[in-house]
Design a protein around this motif. Sequence first.
Motif, PDB file in Angstrom:
ATOM      1  N   PRO A 235      27.025  48.277  56.417  1.00 56.70           N
ATOM      2  CA  PRO A 235      28.119  47.668  57.176  1.00 56.70           C
ATOM      3  C   PRO A 235      28.788  46.501  56.454  1.00 56.70           C
ATOM      4  O   PRO A 235      29.999  46.299  56.596  1.00 56.70           O
ATOM      5  N   PHE A 236      28.036  45.753  55.659  1.00 60.05           N
ATOM      6  CA  PHE A 236      28.622  44.622  54.934  1.00 60.05           C
ATOM      7  C   PHE A 236      29.440  45.106  53.735  1.00 60.05           C
ATOM      8  O   PHE A 236      30.489  44.542  53.423  1.00 60.05           O
ATOM      9  N   LEU A 237      28.948  46.159  53.090  1.00 60.13           N
ATOM     10  CA  LEU A 237      29.753  46.786  52.040  1.00 60.13           C
ATOM     11  C   LEU A 237      31.040  47.351  52.638  1.00 60.13           C
ATOM     12  O   LEU A 237      32.118  47.237  52.048  1.00 60.13           O
ATOM     13  N   ALA A 238      30.919  47.941  53.821  1.00 64.81           N
ATOM     14  CA  ALA A 238      32.078  48.532  54.497  1.00 64.81           C
ATOM     15  C   ALA A 238      33.125  47.472  54.809  1.00 64.81           C
ATOM     16  O   ALA A 238      34.321  47.667  54.563  1.00 64.81           O
ATOM     17  N   LEU A 239      32.683  46.347  55.347  1.00 65.15           N
ATOM     18  CA  LEU A 239      33.618  45.269  55.692  1.00 65.15           C
ATOM     19  C   LEU A 239      34.322  44.746  54.449  1.00 65.15           C
ATOM     20  O   LEU A 239      35.553  44.558  54.445  1.00 65.15           O
ATOM     21  N   ALA A 240      33.568  44.523  53.385  1.00 62.92           N
ATOM     22  CA  ALA A 240      34.159  44.017  52.145  1.00 62.92           C
ATOM     23  C   ALA A 240      35.146  45.026  51.559  1.00 62.92           C
ATOM     24  O   ALA A 240      36.211  44.652  51.048  1.00 62.92           O
ATOM     25  N   ALA A 241      34.796  46.307  51.638  1.00 65.40           N
ATOM     26  CA  ALA A 241      35.678  47.358  51.104  1.00 65.40           C
ATOM     27  C   ALA A 241      36.991  47.421  51.875  1.00 65.40           C
ATOM     28  O   ALA A 241      38.068  47.589  51.287  1.00 65.40           O
ATOM     29  N   VAL A 242      36.925  47.286  53.186  1.00 65.14           N
ATOM     30  CA  VAL A 242      38.143  47.319  54.009  1.00 65.14           C
ATOM     31  C   VAL A 242      39.021  46.108  53.688  1.00 65.14           C
ATOM     32  O   VAL A 242      40.252  46.222  53.592  1.00 65.14           O
ATOM     33  N   ILE A 243      38.402  44.952  53.524  1.00 65.37           N
ATOM     34  CA  ILE A 243      39.168  43.745  53.158  1.00 65.37           C
ATOM     35  C   ILE A 243      39.902  43.970  51.849  1.00 65.37           C
ATOM     36  O   ILE A 243      41.098  43.654  51.721  1.00 65.37           O
ATOM     37  N   TYR A 244      39.219  44.561  50.875  1.00 59.05           N
ATOM     38  CA  TYR A 244      39.867  44.793  49.574  1.00 59.05           C
ATOM     39  C   TYR A 244      40.943  45.873  49.684  1.00 59.05           C
ATOM     40  O   TYR A 244      41.973  45.789  49.010  1.00 59.05           O
ATOM     41  N   MET A 245      40.709  46.875  50.503  1.00 57.28           N
ATOM     42  CA  MET A 245      41.711  47.937  50.677  1.00 57.28           C
ATOM     43  C   MET A 245      43.059  47.372  51.092  1.00 57.28           C
ATOM     44  O   MET A 245      44.111  47.803  50.634  1.00 57.28           O
ATOM     45  N   PHE A 246      43.043  46.355  51.964  1.00 58.46           N
ATOM     46  CA  PHE A 246      44.293  45.820  52.501  1.00 58.46           C
ATOM     47  C   PHE A 246      44.765  44.552  51.793  1.00 58.46           C
ATOM     48  O   PHE A 246      45.955  44.233  51.846  1.00 58.46           O
ATOM     49  N   PHE A 247      43.868  43.838  51.161  1.00 59.15           N
ATOM     50  CA  PHE A 247      44.260  42.580  50.510  1.00 59.15           C
ATOM     51  C   PHE A 247      43.873  42.542  49.036  1.00 59.15           C
ATOM     52  O   PHE A 247      43.820  41.479  48.427  1.00 59.15           O
ATOM     53  N   GLY A 248      43.611  43.714  48.468  1.00 61.89           N
ATOM     54  CA  GLY A 248      43.149  43.793  47.084  1.00 61.89           C
ATOM     55  C   GLY A 248      44.100  43.197  46.076  1.00 61.89           C
ATOM     56  O   GLY A 248      43.682  42.488  45.152  1.00 61.89           O
ATOM     57  N   ASP A 249      45.382  43.458  46.218  1.00 62.80           N
ATOM     58  CA  ASP A 249      46.354  42.927  45.261  1.00 62.80           C
ATOM     59  C   ASP A 249      46.360  41.406  45.279  1.00 62.80           C
ATOM     60  O   ASP A 249      46.413  40.755  44.224  1.00 62.80           O
ATOM     61  N   THR A 250      46.279  40.837  46.479  1.00 63.25           N
ATOM     62  CA  THR A 250      46.251  39.379  46.612  1.00 63.25           C
ATOM     63  C   THR A 250      44.968  38.807  46.014  1.00 63.25           C
ATOM     64  O   THR A 250      44.997  37.806  45.281  1.00 63.25           O
ATOM     65  N   ILE A 251      43.844  39.448  46.314  1.00 63.18           N
ATOM     66  CA  ILE A 251      42.553  38.984  45.802  1.00 63.18           C
ATOM     67  C   ILE A 251      42.507  39.077  44.289  1.00 63.18           C
ATOM     68  O   ILE A 251      42.093  38.131  43.594  1.00 63.18           O
ATOM     69  N   LYS A 252      42.950  40.191  43.755  1.00 63.81           N
ATOM     70  CA  LYS A 252      42.929  40.388  42.302  1.00 63.81           C
ATOM     71  C   LYS A 252      43.878  39.428  41.609  1.00 63.81           C
ATOM     72  O   LYS A 252      43.546  38.840  40.574  1.00 63.81           O
ATOM     73  N   GLY A 253      45.067  39.245  42.201  1.00 65.11           N
ATOM     74  CA  GLY A 253      46.028  38.317  41.625  1.00 65.11           C
ATOM     75  C   GLY A 253      45.517  36.894  41.642  1.00 65.11           C
ATOM     76  O   GLY A 253      45.678  36.144  40.674  1.00 65.11           O
ATOM     77  N   TRP A 254      44.870  36.504  42.765  1.00 68.75           N
ATOM     78  CA  TRP A 254      44.309  35.156  42.862  1.00 68.75           C
ATOM     79  C   TRP A 254      43.204  34.950  41.832  1.00 68.75           C
ATOM     80  O   TRP A 254      43.151  33.934  41.161  1.00 68.75           O
ATOM     81  N   TYR A 255      42.340  35.954  41.671  1.00 73.76           N
ATOM     82  CA  TYR A 255      41.201  35.816  40.779  1.00 73.76           C
ATOM     83  C   TYR A 255      41.669  35.698  39.325  1.00 73.76           C
ATOM     84  O   TYR A 255      41.279  34.785  38.603  1.00 73.76           O
ATOM     85  N   PHE A 256      42.490  36.641  38.908  1.00 80.88           N
ATOM     86  CA  PHE A 256      42.915  36.617  37.502  1.00 80.88           C
ATOM     87  C   PHE A 256      43.923  35.505  37.243  1.00 80.88           C
ATOM     88  O   PHE A 256      44.000  34.969  36.143  1.00 80.88           O
ATOM     89  N   GLY A 257      44.684  35.136  38.284  1.00 79.41           N
ATOM     90  CA  GLY A 257      45.563  33.982  38.148  1.00 79.41           C
ATOM     91  C   GLY A 257      44.754  32.707  38.007  1.00 79.41           C
ATOM     92  O   GLY A 257      45.053  31.834  37.195  1.00 79.41           O
ATOM     93  N   GLY A 258      43.680  32.638  38.812  1.00 81.56           N
ATOM     94  CA  GLY A 258      42.795  31.476  38.742  1.00 81.56           C
ATOM     95  C   GLY A 258      42.075  31.399  37.420  1.00 81.56           C
ATOM     96  O   GLY A 258      41.805  30.297  36.914  1.00 81.56           O
ATOM     97  N   MET A 259      41.745  32.583  36.866  1.00 89.22           N
ATOM     98  CA  MET A 259      41.069  32.616  35.577  1.00 89.22           C
ATOM     99  C   MET A 259      41.968  32.084  34.487  1.00 89.22           C
ATOM    100  O   MET A 259      41.535  31.511  33.506  1.00 89.22           O
ATOM    101  N   GLY A 260      43.281  32.272  34.697  1.00 87.15           N
ATOM    102  CA  GLY A 260      44.233  31.787  33.712  1.00 87.15           C
ATOM    103  C   GLY A 260      44.431  30.308  33.820  1.00 87.15           C
ATOM    104  O   GLY A 260      44.782  29.635  32.875  1.00 87.15           O
TER     105      GLY A 260
END
Length: 260
Positions: A235-260
């Motif tokens: 269930p915790f993997l499921a919740l995290a997967a759903v969050i990424y499904m809908f907000f993945g672009d934002t999360i990925k952009g924030w992470y790699f933007g932050g890395m920069g």
Amino acid sequence: MEKLFFYLAFFVFGTIIGSFLNVLIYRLPRGKSPLKPAFSFCPSCGSPIKWYDNIPLLSYLILRGKCRNCGGKIGFRYFFVELLTGVASVVSYLKTGLSYEYIFVFGFLAIIIAITFIDVDFKIIPDQLNLAGFVLGVIYTFIRDDFTILDGIIGAVVGAGFLWGIAYIYLKTRGIEGLGMGDVKMMAFVGMYLGWFGALFTIFFGSLIGAVVGIAAAYLSRSEDKGRFEIPFGPFLALAAVIYMFFGDTIKGWYFGGMG
């Protein structure tokens, strides 16, 4: 007015699928066929449920959560799964619009819902659901503009491989099984949809949520053997997967933007 019609239509369709998910949630972990018998039946007395008593959401409310034949209680979960799947259908439509992608996004959410409730009850994830999700993810790669089959394969390998590595190390160091192979197979399905970064996010964020909930639940539990307190990871993997499904672009952009 037109938008309201589509919202209602997709919601109703979702509740119908939710009714079928209830069948899967009940039958798959018990080793029963989801297709035979073709009719739904009361979990208390086993009598077939008439079509007019099997209308998603409405029948439960009209009968007040009871079987018409024996008066046995029908769990609120049946109603909740139908409602949740209806909402999942609407948010899938909001994400994809009227396109083929809706089938795959909603399919992802529907399988995730079934996995979650089965894992909560039985601490297993049926292979049939993971396989269906994986195959759906493979087909999805051929119609996506942002994803290729190679991206999906890498995501599946990274997701399943990373989680398998954690399970193997835990088994060798602790001498007990900390993760089931159902979770590993689930990450192959999730990785096929979300790619390598989405798979890693699902594992790490799901682990974080699971750790917080697990510590709190163990502390509040009255069990004397708190060291052996177990909660399902799916269930915790499921919740995290759903969050990424809908907000993945934002999360990925924030992470790699932050890395920069």
